[in-house]
Enzyme design. Sequence first.
Site, mmCIF file in Angstrom:
data_model
loop_
_atom_site.group_PDB
_atom_site.id
_atom_site.type_symbol
_atom_site.label_atom_id
_atom_site.label_comp_id
_atom_site.label_asym_id
_atom_site.label_seq_id
_atom_site.Cartn_x
_atom_site.Cartn_y
_atom_site.Cartn_z
ATOM 1 N N HIS A 1 0.958 -1.239 0.156
ATOM 2 C CA HIS A 1 -0.098 -0.094 0.240
ATOM 3 C C HIS A 1 0.910 1.338 0.049
ATOM 4 O O HIS A 1 1.984 1.409 0.632
ATOM 5 C CB HIS A 1 -1.182 -0.030 1.146
ATOM 6 C CG HIS A 1 -0.371 -0.055 2.482
ATOM 7 N ND1 HIS A 1 0.243 -1.406 3.001
ATOM 8 C CD2 HIS A 1 0.175 0.648 3.394
ATOM 9 C CE1 HIS A 1 0.771 -1.187 4.090
ATOM 10 N NE2 HIS A 1 0.757 0.123 4.427
HETATM 11 P P1 AMP Z 1 2.130 0.656 7.169
HETATM 12 O O1 AMP Z 1 1.800 -0.704 7.158
HETATM 13 O O2 AMP Z 1 3.025 1.096 8.279
HETATM 14 O O3 AMP Z 1 2.549 1.337 6.024
HETATM 15 O O4 AMP Z 1 0.874 1.561 7.704
HETATM 16 C C1 AMP Z 1 -0.475 0.755 7.559
HETATM 17 C C2 AMP Z 1 -1.655 1.903 7.754
HETATM 18 O O5 AMP Z 1 -2.839 1.094 7.827
HETATM 19 C C3 AMP Z 1 -1.464 2.957 8.941
HETATM 20 O O6 AMP Z 1 -1.256 4.191 8.848
HETATM 21 C C4 AMP Z 1 -2.771 2.464 9.606
HETATM 22 O O7 AMP Z 1 -3.447 3.691 10.364
HETATM 23 C C5 AMP Z 1 -3.776 2.012 8.767
HETATM 24 N N1 AMP Z 1 -4.585 0.984 9.099
HETATM 25 C C6 AMP Z 1 -4.750 0.023 10.159
HETATM 26 N N2 AMP Z 1 -5.602 -0.912 10.039
HETATM 27 C C7 AMP Z 1 -6.470 -0.279 9.085
HETATM 28 C C8 AMP Z 1 -7.737 -0.596 8.497
HETATM 29 N N3 AMP Z 1 -8.437 -1.656 9.089
HETATM 30 N N4 AMP Z 1 -8.431 0.060 7.541
HETATM 31 C C9 AMP Z 1 -7.561 1.175 6.985
HETATM 32 N N5 AMP Z 1 -6.784 1.599 7.402
HETATM 33 C C10 AMP Z 1 -6.000 0.954 8.455
#
Ligand code: AMP
Length: 219
Positions: A135
């Site tokens: 992502h």
């Molecule tokens: P990273 O894996 O460090 O690049 O970031 C993961 C991102 O996903 C973080 O900014 C979280 O706030 C976000 N996140 C975590 N769980 C969810 C969810 N269920 N839906 C949408 N975003 C999420």
Amino acid sequence: MNSTSINNNLKRSNTTDDGEPPPIKSPKVVERQKTGAGHWTQGLKQALQNQDNIIFETDHVSVIKDKYPKAKYHFLVIAKGDISSIKSLKYTHISLLQHMIHVGKNLRSYAKIEPKEHVKFKMGFHAVPSMTLMHMHVISTDFDSPHLKNKRHWNSFTSEFFRPAEIILKELEDKGFISIDGLYYKQMLESSLKCHMCDAKPRNIPRLKEHIRTHFPSS
Ligand code: AMP
Ligand code: ZN
């Protein structure tokens, strides 16, 4: 499983960078969910299962709002398919990455979001992501959010830990893979606080928030 590994699992399970600690679970549940569909690292997969969360999609990506936004506007452009992170990228993914960048740049029109004209975004990847499914973050640079709670949150978007999408694309085009020295990047998360707009070094998060507001008086 011995008590040390149980403790390690509990510890790992509590070290999410997503801004909201995962609910405390019993060691048994933690073990069962470690890699299963219910584990918190699978949260994006779960989010995508609910069509209401998807604000825009193409054949190759889905865009959702970050559940714990670290700024006024914070979106995730998630690659379809089973690419777990930028570390899995190969030459064949160049066009996918170009597409993700294109979608990110045009989010205002595609996703019909209307942040004020002056709102600036940055686009990129956490060097060491916590959630599976590759992502790209598209985040406004105000970093004005109650979910931005600690140094790790701040540094994950404002230090080298945040790898700009265009740089990742260039690296992929040049080498055909993305190399990440996990230890090198993880230590960035522990760096002292520093404003992303000037040389100020606020002592703690409340002071940092107070300071960055001075850069965004009208937002
Ligand atoms: P990273 O894996 O460090 O690049 O970031 C993961 C991102 O996903 C973080 O900014 C979280 O706030 C976000 N996140 C975590 N769980 C969810 C969810 N269920 N839906 C949408 N975003 C999420
Ligand atoms: Zn500043």
